[in-house]
Design an enzyme around this catalytic site. Structure first.
Site, PDB file in Angstrom:
ATOM      1  N   ASP A 155       0.675  -1.204  -0.002  1.00 17.35           N
ATOM      2  CA  ASP A 155      -0.066  -0.114  -0.068  1.00 17.35           C
ATOM      3  C   ASP A 155       0.852   1.321  -0.062  1.00 17.35           C
ATOM      4  OD1 ASP A 155      -2.293  -1.812   0.229  1.00 17.35           O
ATOM      5  OD2 ASP A 155      -2.289  -1.667   2.128  1.00 17.35           O
ATOM      6  N   LYS A 177       1.763   2.053  -5.208  1.00 20.41           N
ATOM      7  CA  LYS A 177       2.392   1.489  -6.388  1.00 20.41           C
ATOM      8  C   LYS A 177       1.264   1.944  -7.620  1.00 20.41           C
ATOM      9  CE  LYS A 177       2.533  -2.302  -4.401  1.00 20.41           C
ATOM     10  NZ  LYS A 177       2.256  -1.874  -2.895  1.00 20.41           N
ATOM     11  N   GLY A 183      -4.613  -4.333  -3.740  1.00 17.82           N
ATOM     12  CA  GLY A 183      -5.679  -3.171  -4.072  1.00 17.82           C
ATOM     13  C   GLY A 183      -4.642  -2.080  -4.547  1.00 17.82           C
ATOM     14  N   HIS A 184      -4.774  -1.593  -5.711  1.00 13.27           N
ATOM     15  CA  HIS A 184      -3.984  -0.446  -6.130  1.00 13.27           C
ATOM     16  C   HIS A 184      -4.786   0.607  -6.693  1.00 13.27           C
ATOM     17  CE1 HIS A 184      -0.354  -3.530  -7.296  1.00 13.27           C
ATOM     18  NE2 HIS A 184      -0.661  -3.496  -5.884  1.00 13.27           N
ATOM     19  N   GLN A 189       2.017  -5.967  -3.434  1.00  9.00           N
ATOM     20  CA  GLN A 189       2.562  -5.962  -1.894  1.00  9.00           C
ATOM     21  C   GLN A 189       3.705  -5.142  -1.685  1.00  9.00           C
ATOM     22  OE1 GLN A 189       1.489  -9.298  -3.499  1.00  9.00           O
ATOM     23  NE2 GLN A 189      -0.404  -8.659  -2.907  1.00  9.00           N
TER      24      GLN A 189
END
Ligand code: GDP
Ligand code: IMO
Ligand code: MG
Length: 436
Positions: free
Chosen positions: A13, A16, A40-41, A225
Site C-alpha cells: 500500500d 504503487k 488493491g492498487h 505487496q
C-alpha cells in the site's frame, strides 16, 4: 532505458498503483508478475477513483499492452468483475489490451474457503490474510496440484483437473476444517463459463513480452505487496506467498533476469501495515489515529484500518538493497503537513542479544518482534503542499526531510507524490520514463 520495475519497499500500500498509472503514460507495456487479488492498487484520474486488484495499473492509460504473467495467482471471477466494473465506467478492455498467461495458476472459491478456514485454525497465530485464497493457491502450485489458466479454458482439461483436485480439498474442508465441501458439477459449470469468457485473452504472455522487449518497447513491471511481505525475505510467517520484489519478475513473467534494468522502490513518507506481524516503527493511540485520519489509511482490498508508523530507514534500506533499487519514489509526503516534528526510525536496539544501534534489518522474526527503535525527529512544515509541482517550491523543511532520508537510504529519491491524483507529482530527475 527500456524496462523499469516498481516494487513496494515497505509492507504494501505504498502507492504503487498511482505511480504505475502515471509512468504507464510513457510506457508501452505494463506487467503484473506476482500476487493476486490480495493487491488493491488505487488510481485516481480526473477525480475518479479506481481500485485495481488484478488488472495491471496501465489499463487506465490508452493504447497500452497489459500483461498478467504466469507468476500471478489469478482469481478469474475477480478479474471478470473488475473488467465488467470498468466497462460500466466506459473503459472496455479488449484482448489486444490484456494478455493473460496460460500458465498462471487459478484461484478457485475452494482456495478462499481454505484460506478462511486456515486462518480460523491459526487462532492467535493468524496472519491476517486478505482471505483471497492466495496462500492455498500458491501451495497448490508448489505441490503441483493446482489448475492453470490453460486448464480453465479447456472444458475437458478443467473437468480432469477438478476430478483430481476436488476430492482431496473436500476431504480437508470437511474432515479437518469442518467447513462445507464443494459439488464438482456446480464448480465445473461455473468455471467453464468463466473460462469461456476469458479464452480470447489467454496467451503465451512470456513469449509476447520477450517479443515486445526485442522490439524495443518500453516495459513497466508492477510489483504487488511489499518487500517486507516477501515470502523469503519478509517478516515470515507474517508475509504473503510470493516474491514481491524485482526478483519475482524473471520467474513470474518468463523474462530474462539479465534484462531487468532500472528498479524503483515505492515508500510512503511514513509507514503502514495491514494484518498481523512485527512492525518496528508502529505508533499507537492518538498518534496513530491522527496519522490514519490524515492519510485515510484504510485497506483498498479489505477496508481494514491500516496500522500506522513512522518512516523506518532500517527497513526501507534493507528493501532497497535486496532489490538492487536504483531509485525510490516517496509518496504521501502531503500527509505529513502540519506536524511540528516528524519522527523517523534510524536504528534498532536488541537488548536481549546485547546488540545496540543496529542499522541492519534482523533476519530472525523473533528478534524483530523484540526490537526497540531509536528515532530522530526532523523539523516539520505547516503548508499544504498538495498543489506543489516543483521541488524548489516545497517548504525548506519538506525539502530537507526528503534530502535527509535520501542520505540515510543511499538511493536517490526520483519522484515525490503529494496527492492521490495522477498529476500530484514532483519529479526530481529527468530522462526517465517520466522525464521531459
Ligand atoms: P498500492 O497498493 O501500493 O497501490 O497503494 P494503495 O492504493 O493500496 O494505497 C495507497 C493510498 O494512498 C490510496 O488511497 C491512494 O489513492 C493514496 N495515495 C497515493 N499516493 C498518494 C499521495 O502522494 N498522497 C496522498 N495523500 N495519498 C496518496
Ligand atoms: P498491495 O499490492 C498490504 C498482507 C495481508 C496479510 C499478509 C498475507 O495493495 O500493496 P495474503 O492475503 O496475501 O495471504 O495476506 O499480506 N497483504 C497486503 N498488505 N497491501 C497488499 O497489497 C497486501 N497483500 C497482502 O494483509 O498481512
Ligand atoms: Mg494496496
Amino acid at each position: 532505458m527500456s524496462t523499469l520495475s516498481v516494487f513496494g519497499s515497505q509492507w504494501g500500500d505504498e502507492g504503487k498503483g498511482k505511480i504505475i498509472d502515471l509512468l504507464a503514460g510513457r510506457a508501452d507495456v505494463v506487467c503484473r508478475y506476482q500476487g493476486g487479488a490480495n493487491a488493491g492498487h488505487t488510481v485516481v484520474v480526473d477525480g475518479e477513483k479506481f481500485v485495481l486488484h488484478l488488472l495491471p495499473s496501465g489499463v487506465l492509460q490508452e493504447g497500452k499492452v497489459n500483461l498478467i504473467g504466469n507468476g500471478v495467482a489469478l482469481d478469474p471471477i475477480v478479474l471478470l468483475e473488475e473488467m465488467d466494473g470498468l466497462a460500466e465506467r466506459g473503459i472496455v478492455i479488449d484482448p489486444e489490451r490484456l494478455r493473460l498467461s496460460a500458465a498462471a495458476h487459478v484461484i478457485l472459491e475452494v482456495h478462499q474457503r481454505l484460506d478462511h478456514a486456515f486462518e480460523r485454525w491459526r487462532g492467535e497465530g493468524r496472519i491476517g490474510t486478505t482471505g483471497r485464497g492466495i496462500g492455498p493457491a500458491y501451495a497448490d502450485k508448489a505441490s503441483r496440484t493446482g489448475l492453470r489458466v490453460g486448464d480453465l479454458v479447456s472444458p475437458e482439461r478443467l473437468r480432469a483437473r477438478l476430478e483430481a483436485f476436488l476430492p482431496v480439498k473436500n476431504a480437508i474442508l470437511e474432515r479437518v476444517c469442518e467447513a462445507e465441501p464443494f459439488d464438482l458439477e456446480e464448480l465445473f459449470e461455473r468455471y467453464v463459463a468463466v473460462g469461456e469468457r476469458l479464452r480470447p485473452f489467454v496467451a503465451d504472455a512470456g513469449h509476447e513480452l520477450r517479443e515486445l522487449w526485442r522490439a524495443n518497447k518500453r516495459i513497466l513491471f508492477e510489483g504487488a505487496q511489499g518487500a517486507m511481505l516477501d515470502i523469503d525475505h519478509g517478516t515470515y510467517p507474517y508475509v504473503t506467498s510470493s516474491n514481491t520484489g524485482a526478483a519475482g519478475i524473471a520467474p513470474g513473467m518468463g523474462f530474462p533476469p539479465s534484462a531487468i534494468g532500472e528498479v524503483w522502490g515505492v515508500a510512503k513518507a511514513y509507514c503502514t501495515r495491514v494484518g498481523e506481524g512485527p512492525f518496528p516503527s508502529e505508533i499507537f493511540g492518538d498518534d496513530a489515529e491522527r496519522l490514519r485520519a490524515l492519510g485515510n489509511e484504510y485497506g483498498a482490498t479489505t477496508g481494514r484500518p491500516r496500522r500506522c508508523g513512522w518512516f523506518d530507514t532500517v527497513a526501507v534500506r534493507y528493501a532497497l538493497e535486496l532489490n538492487g533499487a536504483t531509485g525510490l519514489v516517496m509518496t504521501n509526503l502531503d500527509v505529513l503537513s502540519g506536524y511540528e516534528r516528524i519522527p523517523v526510525v534510524t536504528h534498532y536496539d536488541l537488548p536481549s542479544l546485547g546488540q545496540r544501534g543496529l542499522t541492519r534489518f534482523p533476519a530472525e522474526l523473533a528478534d524483530l518482534g523484540e526490537v526497540d527503535v531509536r528515532v530522530e525527529e526532523r523539523p516539520g512544515w505547516n503548508e499544504d503542499i498538495s498543489g506543489v509541482r516543483e521541488f524548489s517550491d516545497l517548504p525548506e523543511a519538506a525539502r530537507e526531510y526528503v534530502r535527509w532520508i535520501e542520505g540515510e537510504i543511499g538511493v536517490p529519491i526520483v519522484l515525490l507524490s503529494v496527492g492521490p491524483e495522477r498529476e500530484s507529482i514532483i519529479p526530481r530527475v529527468s530522462g526517465t520514463l517520466v522525464g521531459a
